[in-house]
Motif scaffolding. Structure first.
Motif, PDB file in Angstrom:
ATOM      1  N   GLY A  90      63.008  24.430 -23.131  1.00 27.01           N
ATOM      2  CA  GLY A  90      63.214  24.734 -21.724  1.00 27.01           C
ATOM      3  C   GLY A  90      64.583  24.278 -21.276  1.00 27.01           C
ATOM      4  O   GLY A  90      65.381  23.739 -22.049  1.00 27.01           O
ATOM      5  N   GLU A  91      64.847  24.490 -20.030  1.00 27.62           N
ATOM      6  CA  GLU A  91      66.191  24.292 -19.499  1.00 27.62           C
ATOM      7  C   GLU A  91      66.360  22.906 -18.880  1.00 27.62           C
ATOM      8  O   GLU A  91      66.529  22.770 -17.665  1.00 27.62           O
ATOM      9  N   SER A  92      66.339  21.881 -19.705  1.00 26.22           N
ATOM     10  CA  SER A  92      66.624  20.542 -19.189  1.00 26.22           C
ATOM     11  C   SER A  92      68.112  20.459 -18.888  1.00 26.22           C
ATOM     12  O   SER A  92      68.934  21.132 -19.538  1.00 26.22           O
ATOM     13  N   PRO A  93      68.501  19.638 -17.924  1.00 25.87           N
ATOM     14  CA  PRO A  93      69.930  19.516 -17.603  1.00 25.87           C
ATOM     15  C   PRO A  93      70.783  19.112 -18.803  1.00 25.87           C
ATOM     16  O   PRO A  93      71.887  19.628 -18.986  1.00 25.87           O
ATOM     17  N   GLU A  94      70.272  18.201 -19.629  1.00 22.36           N
ATOM     18  CA  GLU A  94      71.040  17.736 -20.778  1.00 22.36           C
ATOM     19  C   GLU A  94      71.299  18.869 -21.772  1.00 22.36           C
ATOM     20  O   GLU A  94      72.411  19.051 -22.261  1.00 22.36           O
ATOM     21  N   THR A  95      70.262  19.636 -22.073  1.00 15.87           N
ATOM     22  CA  THR A  95      70.404  20.710 -23.048  1.00 15.87           C
ATOM     23  C   THR A  95      71.317  21.797 -22.514  1.00 15.87           C
ATOM     24  O   THR A  95      72.190  22.300 -23.229  1.00 15.87           O
ATOM     25  N   LEU A  96      71.157  22.145 -21.244  1.00 15.15           N
ATOM     26  CA  LEU A  96      72.019  23.163 -20.647  1.00 15.15           C
ATOM     27  C   LEU A  96      73.478  22.703 -20.603  1.00 15.15           C
ATOM     28  O   LEU A  96      74.398  23.500 -20.808  1.00 15.15           O
ATOM     29  N   ALA A  97      73.691  21.419 -20.331  1.00 20.51           N
ATOM     30  CA  ALA A  97      75.065  20.906 -20.271  1.00 20.51           C
ATOM     31  C   ALA A  97      75.780  21.099 -21.608  1.00 20.51           C
ATOM     32  O   ALA A  97      76.927  21.565 -21.657  1.00 20.51           O
ATOM     33  N   TYR A  98      75.097  20.762 -22.698  1.00 18.05           N
ATOM     34  CA  TYR A  98      75.733  20.936 -24.008  1.00 18.05           C
ATOM     35  C   TYR A  98      75.874  22.410 -24.369  1.00 18.05           C
ATOM     36  O   TYR A  98      76.860  22.808 -25.005  1.00 18.05           O
ATOM     37  N   LEU A  99      74.932  23.231 -23.969  1.00 12.99           N
ATOM     38  CA  LEU A  99      75.051  24.670 -24.215  1.00 12.99           C
ATOM     39  C   LEU A  99      76.280  25.217 -23.479  1.00 12.99           C
ATOM     40  O   LEU A  99      77.060  25.992 -24.049  1.00 12.99           O
ATOM     41  N   GLY A 100      76.470  24.820 -22.228  1.00 17.99           N
ATOM     42  CA  GLY A 100      77.648  25.244 -21.481  1.00 17.99           C
ATOM     43  C   GLY A 100      78.934  24.757 -22.131  1.00 17.99           C
ATOM     44  O   GLY A 100      79.932  25.486 -22.194  1.00 17.99           O
ATOM     45  N   TYR A 101      78.891  23.525 -22.629  1.00 22.05           N
ATOM     46  CA  TYR A 101      80.068  22.956 -23.285  1.00 22.05           C
ATOM     47  C   TYR A 101      80.414  23.752 -24.547  1.00 22.05           C
ATOM     48  O   TYR A 101      81.591  24.055 -24.806  1.00 22.05           O
ATOM     49  N   ALA A 102      79.394  24.114 -25.328  1.00 25.70           N
ATOM     50  CA  ALA A 102      79.639  24.906 -26.535  1.00 25.70           C
ATOM     51  C   ALA A 102      80.260  26.258 -26.175  1.00 25.70           C
ATOM     52  O   ALA A 102      81.186  26.731 -26.846  1.00 25.70           O
ATOM     53  N   ARG A 103      79.780  26.867 -25.109  1.00 23.91           N
ATOM     54  CA  ARG A 103      80.362  28.151 -24.671  1.00 23.91           C
ATOM     55  C   ARG A 103      81.819  27.956 -24.234  1.00 23.91           C
ATOM     56  O   ARG A 103      82.678  28.784 -24.534  1.00 23.91           O
ATOM     57  N   ALA A 104      82.093  26.866 -23.540  1.00 24.62           N
ATOM     58  CA  ALA A 104      83.468  26.600 -23.109  1.00 24.62           C
ATOM     59  C   ALA A 104      84.389  26.418 -24.308  1.00 24.62           C
ATOM     60  O   ALA A 104      85.517  26.928 -24.320  1.00 24.62           O
ATOM     61  N   LEU A 105      83.914  25.705 -25.336  1.00 26.27           N
ATOM     62  CA  LEU A 105      84.727  25.503 -26.532  1.00 26.27           C
ATOM     63  C   LEU A 105      85.032  26.816 -27.244  1.00 26.27           C
ATOM     64  O   LEU A 105      86.044  26.936 -27.924  1.00 26.27           O
ATOM     65  N   ARG A 106      84.154  27.780 -27.074  1.00 27.33           N
ATOM     66  CA  ARG A 106      84.376  29.104 -27.670  1.00 27.33           C
ATOM     67  C   ARG A 106      85.253  29.989 -26.782  1.00 27.33           C
ATOM     68  O   ARG A 106      85.472  31.144 -27.086  1.00 27.33           O
ATOM     69  N   GLY A 107      85.703  29.446 -25.667  1.00 30.79           N
ATOM     70  CA  GLY A 107      86.540  30.217 -24.764  1.00 30.79           C
ATOM     71  C   GLY A 107      85.770  31.095 -23.798  1.00 30.79           C
ATOM     72  O   GLY A 107      86.359  31.942 -23.115  1.00 30.79           O
ATOM     73  N   GLU A 108      84.459  30.901 -23.705  1.00 29.97           N
ATOM     74  CA  GLU A 108      83.603  31.718 -22.837  1.00 29.97           C
ATOM     75  C   GLU A 108      83.476  31.041 -21.475  1.00 29.97           C
ATOM     76  O   GLU A 108      82.439  30.507 -21.109  1.00 29.97           O
TER      77      GLU A 108
END
Length: 199
Positions: free
Chosen positions: A174-192
């Motif tokens: 599910g969408e816990s804040p911690e998991t979503l934060a790292y998912l967003g960070y991974a997307r940012a590192l990919r330039g997304e």
């Protein structure tokens, strides 16, 4: 049991710590009042004191008393290591406690998860990933193994793989804040940028 549940819900991001902390501490105190010194209740209180209060000395005293009362109680070694010793930077002591927990309960997925997490804390991310991969071979649906694997992959600058791991963690847990934060960070590192901002 209630204290353990409240602590775990907060650790995994399912409940806000400010909500879980008083409930966990109250449940542990009630268990101790009802049954006297009991390893399980002392372990729960020690964990709550470490996580929510950073009361390291009181937490350590609870864990040490629990281990004196019940020296074969693997969760006390594990929670002592990962929630009290590791956050203080006492990684060698934590590793020794986790080794004892593993010897007592070699099939425990949470002990293996904690071992991988300790490697991650020590910046041994390749070893962390190996531990998480071994765990996922046994249980591919263990969301927290995907989550921490994603964190280790980010630090190793492998954002494509991290994105896969963290996406799976979100799907499973599910969408816990911690998991979503790292998912967003991974997307940012990919330039997304837009996807990261949306998350």
């Amino acid at each position: 049991g209630l204290a353990d549940a409240h602590v775990t819900l907060a650790l995994y991001g399912a409940v806000a710590p400010k909500v879980a902390a008083p409930l966990a501490l109250a449940a542990a105190e009630k268990a101790l009042a009802l049954s006297g010194a009991e390893a399980e209740a002392l372990t729960a209180r020690g964990c709550a004191r470490a996580i929510f209060r950073r009361a390291w000395a009181e937490s350590a005293a609870d864990f040490e008393q629990a281990l004196t009362l019940r020296p074969h109680y693997a969760p006390a070694y594990q929670w002592y290591a990962i929630n009290c010793l590791a956050p203080q930077g006492r990684l060698d002591e934590a590793a020794a406690r986790l080794a004892t927990a593993r010897a007592l309960d070699p099939l425990s997925p949470t002990v293996t998860l904690s071992i991988g997490l300790l490697h991650h804390f020590a910046h041994r991310d390749a070893e962390a990933i190996a531990a998480f991969d071994g765990l996922l071979e046994l249980d591919p649906r263990f969301a927290m193994a995907h989550y921490f694997r994603g964190q280790a992959l980010i630090r190793l600058e492998r954002p494509d793989e991290a994105l896969v791991a963290l996406t799976r963690a979100v799907e499973l847990a599910g969408e816990s804040p911690e998991t979503l934060a790292y998912l967003g960070y991974a997307r940012a590192l990919r330039g997304e940028r837009h996807e990261a901002q949306a998350i």
